[in-house]
Design an enzyme around this catalytic site. Structure first.
Site, PDB file in Angstrom:
ATOM      1  N   TYR A 142       0.820  -1.216   0.000  1.00 44.02           N
ATOM      2  CA  TYR A 142       0.000   0.000   0.000  1.00 44.02           C
ATOM      3  C   TYR A 142       0.854   1.267   0.000  1.00 44.02           C
ATOM      4  O   TYR A 142       0.345   2.370  -0.234  1.00 44.02           O
ATOM      5  CB  TYR A 142      -0.939   0.033   1.217  1.00 44.02           C
ATOM      6  N   LYS A 192       3.670 -15.291   1.299  1.00 44.72           N
ATOM      7  CA  LYS A 192       3.678 -16.122   0.091  1.00 44.72           C
ATOM      8  C   LYS A 192       5.132 -16.299  -0.331  1.00 44.72           C
ATOM      9  O   LYS A 192       5.561 -15.835  -1.394  1.00 44.72           O
ATOM     10  CB  LYS A 192       2.864 -15.441  -1.018  1.00 44.72           C
ATOM     11  N   ASP A 224      -2.582 -17.984   1.379  1.00 42.82           N
ATOM     12  CA  ASP A 224      -3.804 -18.536   0.779  1.00 42.82           C
ATOM     13  C   ASP A 224      -4.291 -19.742   1.578  1.00 42.82           C
ATOM     14  O   ASP A 224      -5.491 -19.895   1.857  1.00 42.82           O
ATOM     15  CB  ASP A 224      -3.596 -18.875  -0.710  1.00 42.82           C
ATOM     16  N   ASP A 248      -4.919  -7.201   5.826  1.00 46.42           N
ATOM     17  CA  ASP A 248      -6.167  -6.508   5.531  1.00 46.42           C
ATOM     18  C   ASP A 248      -7.261  -7.536   5.239  1.00 46.42           C
ATOM     19  O   ASP A 248      -8.369  -7.487   5.787  1.00 46.42           O
ATOM     20  CB  ASP A 248      -5.927  -5.606   4.304  1.00 46.42           C
ATOM     21  N   ASP A 252     -10.255  -9.242   8.077  1.00 42.97           N
ATOM     22  CA  ASP A 252     -11.690  -9.100   7.811  1.00 42.97           C
ATOM     23  C   ASP A 252     -12.368 -10.468   7.772  1.00 42.97           C
ATOM     24  O   ASP A 252     -13.481 -10.640   8.272  1.00 42.97           O
ATOM     25  CB  ASP A 252     -11.921  -8.387   6.469  1.00 42.97           C
TER      26      ASP A 252
END
Ligand code: NAD
Length: 367
Positions: A142, A192, A224, A248, A252
């Site tokens: 980000y 990852k 994942d 992020d 959630d």
């Protein structure tokens, strides 16, 4: 030690409504537990824009840097949607996070037994769930450079850069290990590393930091797979540490295991200050809920649980934080519900202040 200082920024929409209940709880701890707080209240978001033409006044920013902890309600609302990007309410929140350098975002996913039916997962998978996601908050894709949309040949290319320094990874990892030491002594790091160099470095640095915490069991998981495991068997985790982007999404996902937005607290922590306490801001995960503002329907529990996190992580009052969490648990177990927690069986919901009354009564009963 001097009286701990708190800056309260109720913000917009339901922010002030839920924060009123937190103020009553703070007063209760002062009166009944001999734990007074030196509280200042100020404006943020749309409320600050209305008063000062900016979503966070410089004086408020300066105060936030001085206090032991900031408690924030929520910012934003339709009245401010058309403002220039630079003065949108959210910019006030982002400025606080950036200038306080709050690099470690703690999002607990805790399922109160009385609300286990609210989860989209089967009750036995979530009942008693208590995990903590530590998300790196100030770096990663980000913020990484280069970024932008450029022309290349006869088409445009969107670019963002995943970038992490060793020290950025180290401080996020250290905060996860410190937390695990106070909890179940397990850390699972997610990245990852199979396809990203930043993930390889992440794994290396977390492993190195882990050597300083021999009591903590460290595992690594591709993000994942982590997402799959969170919905398959979330109780296998204690503390999860991950980068800004994966955090992020995963936080959630984990949050929704527990049901309602009105129940979710968070903490954002930075480096220790001179008095040893971390720079800290505590806030519910939900927004300003304009659809229910001013109707007495808001659930104050997410904001009250955020104060419980402040007791635990800023003021080293873990037992008092547990007292407050247990009071909330007992209120929910008695069947008391705000409108967002009403099941299909119906009933009469409590108003925001009635839920505050019930929690205060349960705190009294805990003495
Ligand atoms: P929201 O979280 O405000 O509301 C989503 C839904 O959940 C609404 O139906 C709302 O009524 C309900 N809800 C949220 N909190 C609740 C509570 N405590 N009790 C009962 N019900 C609750 O998200 P949104 O509608 O997408 O955004 C509204 C505004 O809030 C926007 O301006 C957005 O930018 C802002 N926002 C701010 C923050 C923040 O301050 N941290 C976070 C998210 C959104």
């Amino acid at each position: 030690m001097s009286t701990p200082t708190l800056l309260i920024l109720p913000g917009d929409g339901i922010g002030p409504e839920v924060m009123d209940q937190v103020t009553r709880i703070i007063d209760w701890f002062g009166a009944k537990r001999d734990m007074p707080f030196d509280v200042t209240t100020d404006l943020v978001g749309g409320a600050a824009y209305d008063a000062h033409g900016v979503p966070l006044h410089d004086d408020t920013m300066a105060r936030a840097q001085e206090v032991d902890a900031v408690l924030l309600g929520a910012v934003g609302g339709p009245a401010y949607d058309d403002l220039d990007f630079s003065v949108k309410p959210e910019r006030g929140l982002l400025r606080l996070r950036k200038e306080m350098d709050l690099f470690s975002n703690l999002r607990p996913a805790q399922c109160f037994d009385a609300l286990a039916d609210f989860s989209s997962l089967k009750k036995d998978i979530v009942a008693g769930l208590d995990i903590m996601i530590v998300r790196e908050l100030t770096s990663g894709v980000y913020f990484g450079e280069p970024r932008g949309i450029i022309e290349e040949g006869n088409e445009r290319v969107g670019i963002n850069t995943q970038r992490y320094t060793e020290s950025e990874i180290e401080r996020a990892a250290r905060s996860a290990f410190e937390l695990a030491m106070r909890r179940g002594k397990k850390v699972c790091s997610m990245e990852k590393a199979n396809v990203m160099e930043a993930g390889i470095l992440w794994r290396e640095v977390v492993t190195r930091v882990g050597l300083d915490y021999p009591e903590v069991e460290l595992s690594h998981m591709y993000a994942d797979n982590g997402a799959m495991q969170l919905v398959r068997a979330p109780k296998q985790f204690d503390v999860i540490v991950t980068d800004n982007l994966f955090g992020d999404i995963l936080s959630d996902c984990a949050a929704m295991l527990t049901g309602s937005l009105g129940m979710l607290p968070s903490a954002s922590l930075g480096a220790p200050m001179a008095n040893g306490r971390p720079k800290a801001m505590y806030e519910p995960v939900h927004g300003s809920a304009p659809d229910i503002t001013g109707q007495g329907k808001a659930n104050p529990i997410a904001c009250i649980l955020s104060f419980a996190m402040a007791l635990r992580y800023s003021f080293d009052q873990g037992d008092e934080a547990t007292r407050l969490e247990n009071a909330i648990e007992s209120v929910l177990a008695s069947g008391a519900r705000t409108a967002d927690l009403m099941g299909p069986e119906g009933g009469t919901p409590l108003s925001t202040s009635q839920m505050g009354d019930a929690i205060l009564a349960a705190l009294d009963a805990s003495l």
